[in-house]
Design a protein around this motif. Structure first.
Motif, short mmCIF file in Angstrom:
data_model
loop_
_atom_site.label_atom_id
_atom_site.label_comp_id
_atom_site.label_asym_id
_atom_site.label_seq_id
_atom_site.Cartn_x
_atom_site.Cartn_y
_atom_site.Cartn_z
N LEU A 75 0.83 -1.20 0.00
CA LEU A 75 0.00 0.00 0.00
C LEU A 75 0.87 1.25 0.00
O LEU A 75 0.51 2.26 -0.62
N ARG A 76 2.01 1.20 0.69
CA ARG A 76 2.94 2.33 0.64
C ARG A 76 3.37 2.59 -0.79
O ARG A 76 3.36 3.74 -1.26
N ARG A 77 3.72 1.54 -1.50
CA ARG A 77 4.12 1.68 -2.90
C ARG A 77 2.98 2.27 -3.74
O ARG A 77 3.17 3.25 -4.47
N HIS A 78 1.81 1.66 -3.62
CA HIS A 78 0.68 2.07 -4.44
C HIS A 78 0.31 3.54 -4.21
O HIS A 78 0.16 4.32 -5.16
N ARG A 79 0.23 3.92 -2.96
CA ARG A 79 -0.26 5.26 -2.65
C ARG A 79 0.79 6.33 -2.90
O ARG A 79 0.44 7.47 -3.28
N LEU A 80 2.06 6.01 -2.71
CA LEU A 80 3.10 6.97 -3.08
C LEU A 80 3.12 7.19 -4.59
O LEU A 80 3.29 8.33 -5.06
N ILE A 81 2.95 6.11 -5.34
CA ILE A 81 2.94 6.25 -6.80
C ILE A 81 1.75 7.09 -7.25
O ILE A 81 1.88 7.96 -8.12
N GLU A 82 0.57 6.86 -6.67
CA GLU A 82 -0.59 7.67 -7.02
C GLU A 82 -0.32 9.15 -6.75
O GLU A 82 -0.62 10.01 -7.58
N THR A 83 0.26 9.45 -5.60
CA THR A 83 0.56 10.82 -5.23
C THR A 83 1.57 11.43 -6.18
O THR A 83 1.45 12.59 -6.61
N TRP A 84 2.58 10.66 -6.54
CA TRP A 84 3.63 11.08 -7.48
C TRP A 84 3.02 11.41 -8.84
O TRP A 84 3.34 12.45 -9.44
N LEU A 85 2.13 10.57 -9.33
CA LEU A 85 1.52 10.79 -10.65
C LEU A 85 0.67 12.06 -10.66
O LEU A 85 0.65 12.80 -11.64
N ASP A 94 -8.84 10.56 -10.62
CA ASP A 94 -9.59 9.41 -11.11
C ASP A 94 -8.80 8.60 -12.15
O ASP A 94 -9.31 7.61 -12.66
N GLU A 95 -7.56 9.00 -12.41
CA GLU A 95 -6.76 8.35 -13.46
C GLU A 95 -5.59 7.52 -12.92
O GLU A 95 -4.93 6.83 -13.70
N VAL A 96 -5.32 7.60 -11.63
CA VAL A 96 -4.05 7.07 -11.14
C VAL A 96 -4.08 5.62 -10.66
O VAL A 96 -3.05 4.96 -10.61
N HIS A 97 -5.26 5.11 -10.32
CA HIS A 97 -5.32 3.79 -9.69
C HIS A 97 -4.73 2.69 -10.57
O HIS A 97 -3.87 1.92 -10.14
N ASP A 98 -5.17 2.63 -11.83
CA ASP A 98 -4.71 1.55 -12.70
C ASP A 98 -3.22 1.66 -13.01
O ASP A 98 -2.52 0.63 -13.09
N ASN A 154 -20.65 18.87 10.82
CA ASN A 154 -19.69 19.58 9.97
C ASN A 154 -18.34 18.88 10.08
O ASN A 154 -17.89 18.56 11.18
N GLY A 155 -17.72 18.64 8.97
CA GLY A 155 -16.42 17.98 8.99
C GLY A 155 -15.66 18.16 7.69
O GLY A 155 -16.23 18.57 6.67
N ARG A 156 -14.38 17.90 7.76
CA ARG A 156 -13.54 17.92 6.57
C ARG A 156 -13.63 16.57 5.85
O ARG A 156 -13.73 15.52 6.50
N VAL A 157 -13.55 16.60 4.54
CA VAL A 157 -13.47 15.36 3.78
C VAL A 157 -12.09 14.75 4.03
O VAL A 157 -11.07 15.36 3.71
N LEU A 158 -12.08 13.56 4.63
CA LEU A 158 -10.83 12.87 4.90
C LEU A 158 -10.46 11.90 3.80
O LEU A 158 -9.29 11.71 3.50
N ARG A 159 -11.47 11.28 3.21
CA ARG A 159 -11.20 10.24 2.23
C ARG A 159 -12.37 10.08 1.28
O ARG A 159 -13.53 10.21 1.65
N VAL A 160 -12.07 9.80 0.00
CA VAL A 160 -13.08 9.49 -1.01
C VAL A 160 -12.70 8.16 -1.65
O VAL A 160 -11.55 7.98 -2.06
N ASP A 161 -13.64 7.24 -1.71
CA ASP A 161 -13.39 5.93 -2.31
C ASP A 161 -12.97 6.12 -3.77
O ASP A 161 -13.58 6.88 -4.51
N ASP A 162 -11.92 5.38 -4.17
CA ASP A 162 -11.35 5.60 -5.52
C ASP A 162 -11.79 4.55 -6.54
O ASP A 162 -11.26 4.50 -7.64
N ARG A 163 -12.78 3.71 -6.21
CA ARG A 163 -13.13 2.61 -7.11
C ARG A 163 -13.90 3.05 -8.35
O ARG A 163 -13.87 2.38 -9.37
N ASP A 164 -14.62 4.18 -8.27
CA ASP A 164 -15.49 4.60 -9.37
C ASP A 164 -14.99 5.93 -9.95
O ASP A 164 -15.26 6.99 -9.39
N PRO A 165 -14.27 5.89 -11.07
CA PRO A 165 -13.74 7.13 -11.65
C PRO A 165 -14.83 8.15 -11.98
O PRO A 165 -14.62 9.36 -11.80
#
Length: 209
Positions: A75-85, A94-98, A154-165
């Protein structure tokens, strides 16, 4: 047991319980991976034999300590690469997961460390998922699923599911991005004072508790 397929199984098992408590079953694992249940059964047996998961017939699949360490490393690899892209190459969220699914199995540890340093050791990926550090430690603040948040919250968005582009694009267009301040209404949400109703968002967005 070294294989990209094994890594994908371990990542999926771990990610399933990151934002909710129910353990994953073989049938749910099969659905998430898009693989026949019989194939999942065989792989789970192999992972159990390798000491990476624990599983009883028809029961939940749980990671062992060794399985958790390996899942966090992937997961470290996957998420760092997504952030890098996103940051370095202008990809949309919506383009980085694959792309990351492919690259995570090919880049070296040295390049991964270089990416981490260049990005300033980010703690979260573009979707708000925590990026484990090199030791496997994860930071996450208390959260609530939008579907479970009471009107008036009231809250900040912490996370959005990335399965559906398509949903990611719709949410971004509506301003529902990581870090945005959201007010929960009886029939929808408000962003920046504007009321919106985004279909499918209730079980795909997590807010600060």
């Amino acid at each position: 047991m070294e294989s990209p397929a094994a890594d994908d199984y371990l990542k999926t098992v771990y990610a399933h319980t990151e934002w909710q408590d129910a353990p994953i079953t073989p049938s749910v694992l099969a659905a998430k991976l898009g693989i026949a249940p019989s194939s999942v059964t065989e792989m789970v047996k192999k992972l159990a034999a390798a000491g990476l998961v624990s599983h009883v017939p028809y029961g939940a699949v749980r990671l062992t300590d060794a399985g958790t360490r390996r899942a966090l490393a992937m997961l470290r690899r996957h998420r760092l690469i997504e952030t890098w892209l996103v940051r370095e190459f202008g990809y949309a969220w919506d383009e980085v997961h694959d792309e990351a699914e492919v690259l995570e199995h090919t880049i070296s540890d040295r390049l991964l460390e270089g990416i981490d340093v260049r990005l300033g050791r980010p703690r979260f990926d573009p979707h708000g998922d925590a990026i484990p550090d090199a030791a496997g430690d994860v930071e996450r603040e208390p959260f609530v699923l939008l579907a479970d948040a009471a009107p008036g919250h009231n809250g900040r968005v912490l996370r959005v599911d990335d399965r559906d582009p398509a949903l990611l694009r719709a949410l971004e267009a509506a301003g529902v991005i990581v870090g945005a301040e959201i007010e929960v209404l009886a029939g929808g949400i408000a962003v920046g004072g504007s009321e919106i109703d985004v279909d499918g968002a209730a079980r795909s967005v997590w807010l600060s508790a």
